[in-house]
Design an enzyme around this catalytic site. Structure first.
Site, PDB file in Angstrom:
ATOM      1  N   GLY A   1      -8.623   1.168 -20.037  1.00 39.10           N
ATOM      2  CA  GLY A   1      -8.134   1.366 -18.673  1.00 39.10           C
ATOM      3  C   GLY A   1      -6.692   1.819 -18.661  1.00 39.10           C
ATOM      4  O   GLY A   1      -5.792   1.052 -18.993  1.00 39.10           O
ATOM      5  N   ALA A   2      -6.464   3.111 -18.316  1.00 41.52           N
ATOM      6  CA  ALA A   2      -5.115   3.682 -18.352  1.00 41.52           C
ATOM      7  C   ALA A   2      -4.517   3.737 -16.961  1.00 41.52           C
ATOM      8  O   ALA A   2      -4.010   4.763 -16.520  1.00 41.52           O
ATOM      9  CB  ALA A   2      -5.158   5.084 -18.969  1.00 41.52           C
ATOM     10  N   GLY A   3      -4.580   2.628 -16.265  1.00 37.74           N
ATOM     11  CA  GLY A   3      -4.089   2.591 -14.888  1.00 37.74           C
ATOM     12  C   GLY A   3      -2.770   1.870 -14.740  1.00 37.74           C
ATOM     13  O   GLY A   3      -1.958   1.807 -15.664  1.00 37.74           O
TER      14      GLY A   3
ATOM     15  N   LEU B   1       3.097  -8.648 -12.070  1.00 33.91           N
ATOM     16  CA  LEU B   1       4.021  -7.533 -11.908  1.00 33.91           C
ATOM     17  C   LEU B   1       4.237  -7.204 -10.446  1.00 33.91           C
ATOM     18  O   LEU B   1       3.328  -7.323  -9.627  1.00 33.91           O
ATOM     19  CB  LEU B   1       3.471  -6.291 -12.616  1.00 33.91           C
TER      20      LEU B   1
ATOM     21  N   PHE C   1       1.775  -7.279   4.775  1.00 37.62           N
ATOM     22  CA  PHE C   1       1.758  -7.003   3.339  1.00 37.62           C
ATOM     23  C   PHE C   1       0.611  -6.065   2.988  1.00 37.62           C
ATOM     24  O   PHE C   1      -0.360  -5.926   3.722  1.00 37.62           O
ATOM     25  CB  PHE C   1       1.675  -8.294   2.511  1.00 37.62           C
TER      26      PHE C   1
ATOM     27  N   CYS D   1      -3.491  -6.346  -4.703  1.00 36.25           N
ATOM     28  CA  CYS D   1      -4.015  -7.663  -5.055  1.00 36.25           C
ATOM     29  C   CYS D   1      -3.834  -8.790  -4.054  1.00 36.25           C
ATOM     30  O   CYS D   1      -4.590  -9.742  -4.108  1.00 36.25           O
ATOM     31  CB  CYS D   1      -3.448  -8.096  -6.400  1.00 36.25           C
TER      32      CYS D   1
ATOM     33  N   LYS E   1       4.871  -0.246  -0.140  1.00 32.49           N
ATOM     34  CA  LYS E   1       6.230  -0.756  -0.272  1.00 32.49           C
ATOM     35  C   LYS E   1       7.057   0.318  -0.938  1.00 32.49           C
ATOM     36  O   LYS E   1       6.534   1.317  -1.436  1.00 32.49           O
ATOM     37  CB  LYS E   1       6.266  -2.058  -1.088  1.00 32.49           C
TER      38      LYS E   1
END
EC number: 1.1.1.22
Length: 513
Positions: A55-57, A207, A316, A320, A383
Site C-alpha cells: 500500500g503506497a498511500g 499521524l 472536523f 479517520c 484542513k
C-alpha cells in the site's frame, strides 16, 4: 474486481489521521503496563533487514520512507498494484503533499528505499511486512455506514500467505476495528507450515496530516501490540528494534494485540469528541453573546483539560475521525452495548449538525435565499497543509449550496482539480457540480462579483495578514459578506473595511448591550 490494495492506506489520492493528534489526551496511553525491556531481536528470522509495505498511500508511503531514511541498513520496498501511483512515487512530483516528505523520499530513494509494482517479489524477500491498505466504511450490506470494509486487508493477508516461502512478521498498519488481527491470524495460521510461521503485530499510526513527517521523526509514542506468546513477544522486540534507530526507548509502548487496535480507535474518538464538544458550545456562544475563543482559552488553562483540540470550526474531517468513531459505535452495538454506541455516535451527529447549522446561518444572513447568488468558497481540503479532501466540510457545504441553486466559486491552493470534481460528483452528480461550481486559480478571482466569501479551510494564505481584503471587498457585490468557519480572521478589521462579518461561535453584537 478491485486490486487488493486499491486506494492504499486510507484512500486514493489523499493523506492522514488525527487531524492533528499533536498530543492526544494524556489519560489515554500515558498510563500503561510497564514496558517489556527491549532486548536485541531474536525472532525466527533474526534481525529485520528487509521490509515490505503493501500500500503506497498516505500511511504506508510516508511511514516507510521515514523508516528507510532513519535506518540506512534496512532495505524498504513499498508496493502497490497501481502503476500510476508507483510512477508518481518514482518521479519528482510525489502523489502526496506533505511538508518535508520530498526531502525524505528523494534522500533515500534508489539507495535503500524502493517503489514497485512487484508485490510478490517484495513479499518473498521481506523479513517484515506492513499491511497498509484502505479500510473504508462499508456502503452496503451488514454494518453499512458504520462498519469498516476489510476486503482489502483480507486480500493482502491472503496474498502474503500465498506467496511467502519463509517466515514473516506481518504488521497491521491500517486503521482497523478491534479484533481484526484475529481474522488475519486465522488466514495466516491456516497457511503456515513447519518451516514457515507468521507472527502478527499491530502497529497503528498516530499521524496528523500537515505534520506527518515531524510526527514520524519525533513521535509522542510508538505502539506495538503482539500476542503474548514467546514468538509474539520476539516479533514485537524485532519491530521495536527497527524504531529504536531514532525513537527513544521510553516512547515505545508494548501491549497485547487487542489493546493496540482499540487504542487507535480510542485516541481518534477522544480527539473528535473534544472538537464536537467545543462546537456544541459554539452554538451556545452565538445565542448568548459569549465568545467561543475566550471560552476555549479559559477552559484550556485548566491543566486537567488543556488547550488542544478546543478550536471551534465548521466541523472536523479527514480519513479517520468519523470512520473510527463509527467503527467504535458499530463495535459497541455488536457487543450489545447500546448506550455506549449512542454516546459515541453523538460525536458524529454533532459534527454533521455543525455543518448544517453553518449553512443555515449563511442563508439566513443572505436574506434567506442564495438562489443564483455567487458564493466564493475558500478552501476544499479538510484542513490546511494537506491535499486530502476526505470527509471535508467543504463537500457538505458546497452540496447544500448546489441544492439551494447557488453558484459556487471555489479556490484551494493544493487540492487537485480532478479530486474536487470526483468529490462533488459523488454527492451532487457530475452535471449539477459542473453547472453550479467554477474553479478559480486564486482567491481574488474567486471572490470577484461574489455575494459572499466563506472560509472553509484554515490555509494561512486566507488570513487577513496575507490576503488583501480591501481588494476583495472592492470587487464584491454589496453588501459584501464574509463567513469565517475557521476563526482565522480579525472580524473588527474586516468590518472597518466594510464587510458584514459572521464568525462561527461569536455574536457580532456581543459586548454592545
Amino acid at each position: 474486481s478491485a486490486p487488493f490494495f486499491s486506494g492504499c492506506d486510507t484512500g486514493i489520492n489523499r493523506p492522514y489521521i488525527r487531524t492533528d493528534v499533536a498530543s492526544p489526551s494524556s489519560s489515554l496511553l500515558s498510563f500503561h503496563p510497564p514496558l517489556t525491556p527491549l532486548q536485541p531481536p531474536h525472532n525466527i528470522m533474526g534481525v529485520v533487514k528487509k521490509i515490505c509495505c503493501i500500500g503506497a498511500g498516505y500511511v504506508g508511503g510516508p511511514t516507510c520512507a521515514v523508516i528507510a531514511h532513519q535506518c540506512p541498513d534496512i532495505k524498504v520496498t513499498i508496493v502497490d498494484l497501481s502503476q500510476a501511483r508507483i510512477n508518481a512515487w518514482n518521479s519528482n512530483n510525489l502523489p502526496i503533499y506533505e511538508p518535508g516528505l520530498d526531502e525524505i523520499v528523494f534522500g533515500a530513494r534508489g539507495k535503500n528505499l524502493f517503489f514497485s509494482t512487484d508485490v510478490e517479489g517484495a513479499i518473498l524477500e521481506a523479513d517484515l511486512i506492513f499491511v497498509s491498505v484502505n479500510t473504508p466504511t462499508k456502503k452496503s450490506g451488514m454494518g453499512a455506514g458504520m462498519a469498516a470494509d476489510l476486503a482489502y486487508v483480507e486480500s493482502a493477508t491472503r496474498k502474503i500467505a500465498e506467496v511467502a516461502k519463509s517466515s514473516k512478521i506481518v504488521v497491521e498498519k491500517s486503521t482497523v476495528p478491534c479484533r481484526t488481527a484475529e481474522s488475519m491470524r486465522t488466514i495466516l495460521d491456516a497457511n503456515s507450515h513447519d518451516h514457515i510461521r507468521f507472527d502478527l503485530l499491530s502497529n497503528p499510526e498516530f499521524l496528523a496530516e500537515g505534520t506527518a513527517i515531524s510526527d514520524l521523526l519525533n513521535p509522542d509514542r510508538v505502539l506495538i501490540g503482539a500476542l503474548q506468546t514467546p514468538e509474539g513477544l520476539k516479533a514485537q522486540q524485532a519491530l521495536a528494534e527497527v524504531y529504536s534507530h531514532w525513537v527513544p526507548r521510553d516512547r515505545v509502548i508494548t501491549t497485547n494485540l487487542w489493546s493496540s487496535e482499540l487504542s487507535k480507535l480510542a485516541a481518534n474518538a477522544l480527539l473528535a469528541q473534544r472538537i464536537s464538544s467545543i462546537n456544541a458550545l459554539s452554538a451556545i456562544c452565538e445565542a448568548t453573546g459569549a465568545d467561543v475563543d475566550e471560552v476555549a482559552y479559559a477552559v484550556g488553562k485548566d491543566t486537567r483539560i488543556g488547550p488542544k483540540f478546543l478550536k471551534a470550526s465548521v466541523g472536523f474531517g479527514g480519513s479517520c475521525f468519523q470512520k473510527d468513531i463509527l467503527n467504535l459505535t458499530y463495535l459497541a452495538e455488536s457487543l450489545n452495548l447500546p448506550e455506549v454506541a449512542a454516546y459515541w455516535h453523538q460525536v458524529v451527529i454533532m459534527n454533521e449538525y455543525q455543518k448544517k447549522r453553518f449553512v443555515k446561518r449563511i442563508i439566513t444572513k443572505l436574506f434567506n435565499t442564495i438562489t443564483n447568488k455567487k458564493i466564493a468558497v475558500f478552501g476544499f481540503a479538510f484542513k490546511k497543509d494537506t491535499g486530502d479532501t476526505r470527509e471535508s466540510a467543504a463537500i457538505t457545504l458546497i452540496k447544500d449550496f448546489i441544492d439551494e441553486h447557488a453558484h459556487v466559486r471555489l479556490y484551494d491552493p493544493k487540492v487537485e482539480e480532478s479530486q474536487i470534481w470526483i468529490d462533488l460528483s459523488d454527492v451532487s452528480g457530475a452535471d449539477a457540480a459542473k453547472k453550479h461550481v467554477t474553479l478559480f486559480p486564486d482567491p481574488y478571482s474567486a471572490a470577484e462579483d461574489a455575494d459572499a466569501v466563506v472560509i472553509v479551510t484554515e490555509w494561512d494564505e486566507f488570513r487577513d495578514t496575507k490576503l488583501d481584503y480591501q481588494r476583495i471587498y472592492d470587487s464584491m457585490k454589496k453588501p459584501a459578506c464574509i463567513f469565517d468557519g475557521r476563526l482565522i480572521l480579525d472580524a473588527n478589521k474586516l468590518r472597518k473595511i466594510g464587510f458584514k462579518v459572521d464568525v462561527i461561535g461569536k455574536n457580532e453584537l456581543a459586548g454592545k448591550a
